[in-house]
Enzyme design. Structure first.
Site, short mmCIF file in Angstrom:
data_model
loop_
_atom_site.label_atom_id
_atom_site.label_comp_id
_atom_site.label_asym_id
_atom_site.label_seq_id
_atom_site.Cartn_x
_atom_site.Cartn_y
_atom_site.Cartn_z
CD GLN A 134 26.66 33.15 41.95
OE1 GLN A 134 27.09 32.42 42.49
NE2 GLN A 134 26.10 34.38 42.14
CE1 TYR A 163 32.28 45.74 45.44
CE2 TYR A 163 33.71 44.26 47.04
CZ TYR A 163 32.50 44.71 46.05
OH TYR A 163 31.34 44.20 46.78
CG ASP A 187 35.95 38.80 44.69
OD1 ASP A 187 36.83 39.02 45.69
OD2 ASP A 187 35.03 39.16 44.64
CD GLU A 206 31.06 32.85 47.61
OE1 GLU A 206 29.97 32.41 47.36
OE2 GLU A 206 31.25 34.15 47.64
CG ASP A 239 22.89 29.00 52.62
OD1 ASP A 239 23.17 30.27 52.60
OD2 ASP A 239 21.79 28.68 52.77
CB CYS A 240 26.64 32.86 54.82
SG CYS A 240 25.20 33.87 54.20
CG ASP A 260 32.09 40.90 48.58
OD1 ASP A 260 31.64 41.97 48.31
OD2 ASP A 260 32.88 40.23 48.01
CE1 TYR A 335 32.01 46.75 40.06
CE2 TYR A 335 31.16 48.02 41.79
CZ TYR A 335 31.63 46.81 41.31
OH TYR A 335 31.64 45.86 42.17
CD GLU A 337 26.53 52.04 38.36
OE1 GLU A 337 25.47 52.58 38.38
OE2 GLU A 337 26.45 50.92 38.35
#
Lengths: 351, 351
Positions: A134, A163, A187, A206, A239-240, A260, A335, A337
């Site tokens: 990404q 969060y 994070d 992760e 990769d999970c 997450d 956010y 929102e």
């Protein structure tokens, strides 16, 4: 920075002081500026004139056939915009909108998940990486601290402990002595918070963006990402999906699985969107590695994306086990929102 | 609703696939639409062309001399905007901004206290009144419920219990058996929450906007505004300054004064702004009606308005009593910015 400031000023002729004098009044304001005027043929769609100034300034004045007046003024940052104040005073317009800043080095506009325009107080790019998975950006906001942005979506800011607390079950869970699996969470926020509760073991899986967070999201992760293993935790940089499949085969079980990884996809056509399939796969594998009394936590998406949330519930219904589902709506500072967080628990133990 | 949709699409030539073909490529997209083209003389400030379509559509294409390309497309709501998708695909632009909706019956744009553009999910005007004191609007948001807007400022939404809790001291106070004075608070939120804690008596002094809130902010006020007196509370529909002065003269004291009247003014020039004088007056009178161990609570303003907050602290320093000051920063759902709440306590009892 040669950004363009774009002011907009709109009002209805019915509410202007004197409709008859509005257009001539506005024209005289721009004529005074020695701008070059072009009146355009609109095929019966009202009045349209453009004005071009010597300093690169552009004004678009439209009087639409239903009485709406729209004015656009584009100018470079160093330009002064006294005319807009004049127009503002003349036509008693309500407080005008902040200018759009276009083409700036640092983008301040990051729409919400439900597609609304939000301007952030972002003043610099702290980190940027185009990874195999990404586009990763960390941007600095005066009020939210550093903000992690993945593929253009606001992911988490240093202000967003709310969060992390919500996806951990809003303080209602006791992680002491428990086996915990975190899917994603790069994070480091969840890992840093759960580890404080002295769990038996946390495994976090992760594959991306930990390098940037380790350096620039310290208020979120502390020093937890500095090492891939520590007291009561390990981070698998993998990769999970294969990891989960291996755990299912081995019959390994966890008290908590915290997903997450991905927001509930915005698409409402699951059959056409592999994200939904991915979500279903993760959900199914996660439930299979849960202790009979275990819990699965994940994030939802904007509360306004009700269809997507309904489809998520549908996915839960398709699982091989009967799963109980609850939702908590949380205010995450960065956010703009409200955001639901989802909690699931296997209720039929024979599955 | 004949609102105008205004799309913006910006990119830098350096990042476009093929700089040399960009302008001809864009032009051909608009030529295909049979729009009338005007190329403008910009006095050396890059390329500027406008295109006017038969259906009232307007395109402004600018290639600025430093390589920024800005495209504006304005169309009426029923129009279709396939070209923008074409441009988007051709030039690999990051996710484009949501369209500005201009001249709509219901305004969705309400800037933050620190002047940022925020689009709300507002779909209708529930209530509007031009009172002797202010313009009062109650607007409906899908996610926040009804929102009270005073003179164009978002004041409180039905989702904002966090605001009420913060201005009451964030759950750390015990109001049972206490004497409480609320200045303002016309949405009824503070009154409705404090009364649950069985105080000795609450006096609320509010002169405006209770009628609208009583009807349309029920999630905030419940039925507490239906009557001006009730068990352990009274509402005085008066200007609070003479009421406070009378209490000072009478030597009347309160355990808590909660000032929900005015945000810390945005102006940072107190000597030129009577709002600062008003704030100082309220603060001074409030401290005078406080029990020696009493507390004064109020809201701050956007955390980004640091100068205004510093000036507020300065005001505290000017008081006749030594006052202790603390600040808590809270996420209020409908605000889209972090908000400080201020708590003060007289520390020098000889004053």
């Amino acid at each position: 920075d040669m950004a363009l400031r774009h002011y907009t000023l709109d009002f209805n002729l019915s509410t202007a002081v004197d409709s008859a004098s509005t257009v001539p009044g506005l024209l005289s304001i721009f004529h005074e500026q020695e701008m070059t005027e072009t009146v355009h043929d609109t095929n019966g769609h009202g009045y349209l004139a453009t004005f071009v100034g010597k300093n690169g300034r552009l004004v678009v004045l439209r009087v639409h056939s239903h009485g709406l007046v729209t004015i656009d003024l584009q100018c470079y940052e160093e330009d002064n915009i006294a005319e807009l104040d004049n127009i503002h005073c003349l036509y008693h317009h309500p407080p005008r909108l902040p200018a759009l800043v276009r083409g700036a080095k640092v983008d301040r506009y990051w729409p919400t998940a439900d597609g609304r325009l939000i301007e952030y107080d972002i003043d610099r790019v702290v980190y940027e990486e185009e990874s195999a998975y990404q586009n990763i950006k960390i941007l600095h906001s005066q009020q939210f601290g550093n903000i992690l942005v993945l593929n253009g979506d606001i992911n988490l800011a240093e202000s967003d402990l709310a969060y992390t607390q919500a996806i951990m079950g809003s303080g209602k869970e006791n992680y002491a002595g428990k086996e915990v699996l975190i899917l994603g969470g790069g994070d480091g926020g969840i890992l840093a918070e759960v580890v404080k509760q002295k769990p038996k073991m946390i495994t976090m899986v992760e594959i991306s963006f930990m390098d940037g967070c380790k350096m620039h999201m310290r208020k979120t992760c502390g020093n937890i990402l500095d090492s891939l293993t520590g007291d009561h935790y390990q981070i698998l940089v993998e990769d999970c999906v294969p990891v989960l499949k291996k755990y299912v085969q081995e019959g390994r079980l966890f008290d908590y699985v915290i997903n997450d990884l991905t927001a509930v996809p915005i698409s409402t056509e699951p059959e056409e969107d592999s994200t939904w399939e991915f979500l279903g796969l993760i959900l199914d594998l996660s439930i299979k590695v849960l202790h009979p009394n275990g819990k699965y936590f994940t994030q939802g998406n904007s509360v306004n994306l009700t269809e997507a949330l309904n489809l998520y519930e549908e996915q839960l219904g398709k699982l091989s086990c009967a799963v109980d589902f609850s939702k908590e709506v949380v205010c995450v500072p960065s956010y703009s929102e409200l955001y639901p967080f989802l909690s699931s628990k296997v209720v039929d133990t024979i599955c």
